[in-house]
Scaffold this motif. Structure first.
Motif, short mmCIF file in Angstrom:
data_model
loop_
_atom_site.label_atom_id
_atom_site.label_comp_id
_atom_site.label_asym_id
_atom_site.label_seq_id
_atom_site.Cartn_x
_atom_site.Cartn_y
_atom_site.Cartn_z
N ARG A 1 0.39 -1.20 -0.22
CA ARG A 1 -0.07 -0.10 0.01
C ARG A 1 1.02 1.32 -0.41
O ARG A 1 1.47 1.52 0.33
CB ARG A 1 -1.10 0.32 0.98
CG ARG A 1 -2.05 -0.91 0.98
CD ARG A 1 -3.35 -0.57 2.24
NE ARG A 1 -3.80 0.43 1.97
CZ ARG A 1 -4.44 1.04 0.89
NH1 ARG A 1 -5.08 0.28 0.58
NH2 ARG A 1 -5.22 2.21 0.56
N GLY A 56 -6.47 -4.53 0.91
CA GLY A 56 -6.21 -3.68 2.01
C GLY A 56 -6.84 -2.17 1.66
O GLY A 56 -6.45 -1.78 2.36
N ASP A 93 -9.14 2.66 8.64
CA ASP A 93 -7.67 1.24 9.33
C ASP A 93 -8.74 -0.19 10.21
O ASP A 93 -8.52 -1.16 9.51
CB ASP A 93 -6.43 1.48 10.46
CG ASP A 93 -5.91 2.47 9.97
OD1 ASP A 93 -5.30 2.33 8.83
OD2 ASP A 93 -4.70 2.78 10.63
N ARG A 138 -10.55 -2.07 7.01
CA ARG A 138 -9.29 -2.29 5.89
C ARG A 138 -8.81 -3.42 6.39
O ARG A 138 -9.02 -4.26 5.81
CB ARG A 138 -7.71 -1.46 6.39
CG ARG A 138 -7.19 -1.99 5.19
CD ARG A 138 -5.65 -1.52 5.52
NE ARG A 138 -6.23 0.00 4.78
CZ ARG A 138 -6.04 1.96 4.93
NH1 ARG A 138 -5.85 1.31 5.99
NH2 ARG A 138 -6.33 1.77 4.58
N ARG A 139 -8.91 -4.10 8.23
CA ARG A 139 -9.23 -4.79 8.31
C ARG A 139 -9.97 -5.88 8.57
O ARG A 139 -9.74 -6.88 8.02
CB ARG A 139 -8.41 -4.97 10.65
CG ARG A 139 -7.10 -4.05 10.41
CD ARG A 139 -7.08 -4.43 12.50
NE ARG A 139 -7.39 -3.08 12.46
CZ ARG A 139 -7.95 -2.00 12.99
NH1 ARG A 139 -6.20 -1.80 12.21
NH2 ARG A 139 -8.45 -1.51 13.75
N PHE A 162 -10.01 -7.11 5.20
CA PHE A 162 -9.46 -7.99 4.31
C PHE A 162 -10.04 -9.49 5.19
O PHE A 162 -9.21 -10.89 4.53
CB PHE A 162 -8.06 -7.87 4.80
CG PHE A 162 -7.13 -8.96 4.26
CD1 PHE A 162 -6.87 -8.84 3.20
CD2 PHE A 162 -6.46 -10.14 5.24
CE1 PHE A 162 -5.71 -9.49 2.36
CE2 PHE A 162 -5.34 -11.35 4.21
CZ PHE A 162 -5.26 -10.54 3.86
#
Length: 366
Positions: free
Chosen positions: A190, A290, A336, A339-340, A343
């Motif tokens: 990223r 991500g 964030d 994003r987690r 994924f």
């Protein structure tokens, strides 16, 4: 490798954009994959695109006159049937896979290979066009009646299919579409974000049902938001004739791996589909890279993304949607967390599982 020989195809020119084309490449054009398949598409108008590494191009058929409705449609289907059966002998095919329940390839396969068992794969465009065009509605009903099994990637697609035509629940099989295992194992690195702006990406076709025009209008002039579009050039030009796109950064229609690299250079993918999506593969691939996702909560997307992404109703409440985007711009922690969770969601949809389950189903119906 499956011992069952599959015949499948799309009546689209080789090189056409779209999720069903990418799925065809993933599942049927990999010589080392678990599905032993013959596949066809149409001859492109311009130069033939180079096949991606690890895939073999489909057989390209020169069949002019494609259309969606009327008597001319059935004349086109007759020509396509002749071309397909001339290219692929009946005795070499064990199972037929309909890549759509509408359009020309499905009735051509039905007419050309009536003795082979068939499996239908349900896409969002099938259902949208079957609802809009009487001819495509007829094709869908014929395909549903003929197929031994109907594969839906989400429960939402099963519900939509039942609204269009009666189908027994026992013939509906849930197999999600999948993200390439190699991408899950090694996503692109990223690029660090500049906290002064939120780099928003739209990736896909610019047809009406995708909601891209509404996205442009909603984001126009919004401070701290930069919109990029990865979309076909001709469609972007047509949209430019209707809307001011001078502030939109157009990336063109990107090859798969270049799109993954673009995912790594943005902060949020927005999927504003106005009606439905079969699965939303581009969104799940973004999550695998991500890239957090915000989406219009329509059938299909709700099933595939759920709370791993941010529901964002740009159509009914654009002001609230803009406020949510501003919150993400100003709250790196919220990005964030998306994003987690994204994924984790993508990791649950490996392409290898999709291929294995389709191969197993093909063996069962043989």
């Amino acid at each position: 490798m499956s011992a069952v020989r599959v015949l499948t195809g799309l009546d689209l020119p080789w090189g056409s954009p779209g999720g069903s084309v990418e799925l065809l490449k993933d599942l049927y054009l990999d010589p080392s994959g678990p599905l032993a398949a013959d596949a066809f598409m149409l001859v492109p108008d311009g130069p033939q695109p180079v096949a991606e590494t690890g895939t073999a191009p489909p057989a390209l058929l020169d069949v002019p006159g494609k259309q969606l409705s009327g008597e001319g449609f059935w004349d086109y289907v007759d020509r396509l049937t002749d071309a397909v059966t001339a290219r692929f002998p009946h005795h070499e095919q064990d199972v037929v896979h309909f890549q759509h329940l509408a359009f020309g390839a499905t009735p051509a396969l039905l007419r050309g290979y009536p003795k082979q068992p068939a499996i239908g794969l349900v896409h969002g465009t099938d259902l949208l066009f079957a609802a809009e065009y009487p001819t495509q509605g007829e094709v869908l009903r014929e395909a549903v009646a003929a197929a031994r099994s109907l594969v839906v990637p989400t429960a939402g697609m099963a519900d939509q299919l039942r609204r269009l035509t009666p189908v027994e629940s026992g013939r509906i099989v849930h197999i999600p579409w999948g993200v390439p295992d190699a991408l899950l194992a090694e996503p692109p690195a990223r690029r660090r974000r500049d906290d002064s702006e939120l780099r928003v990406l739209y990736a896909g076709r610019l047809t009406t049902e995708k909601g891209a025009a509404e996205l442009v209008v909603a984001l126009s002039g919004a401070p701290g938001l930069r919109l990029s579009m990865a979309s076909p050039v001709a469609e972007f030009r047509r949209l430019s004739a209707e809307l001011d796109l001078s502030a939109v950064h157009h990336l063109g229609w990107l090859p798969r791996k270049e799109l993954w690299a673009a995912f790594a250079e943005h902060d949020l993918l927005v999927v504003p589909s106005a009606k439905l999506e079969a699965f939303g593969l581009v969104a799940v691939e973004a999550q695998a890279c991500g890239l957090p996702v915000a989406y219009q909560p329509v059938p299909g997307l709700r099933d595939a993304l759920g709370d791993s992404a941010l529901p964002l109703d740009l159509l009914a409440d654009p002001q609230r949607a803009l406020a949510e985007l501003a919150r993400l711009r100003d709250d790196p922690g919220a990005l964030d967390e998306l994003r987690r969770s994204g994924f984790r969601n993508a990791a649950g949809f490996p392409l290898s599982r999709t291929a294995r389950e389709l191969a197993a189903l093909s063996s069962q119906v043989r």
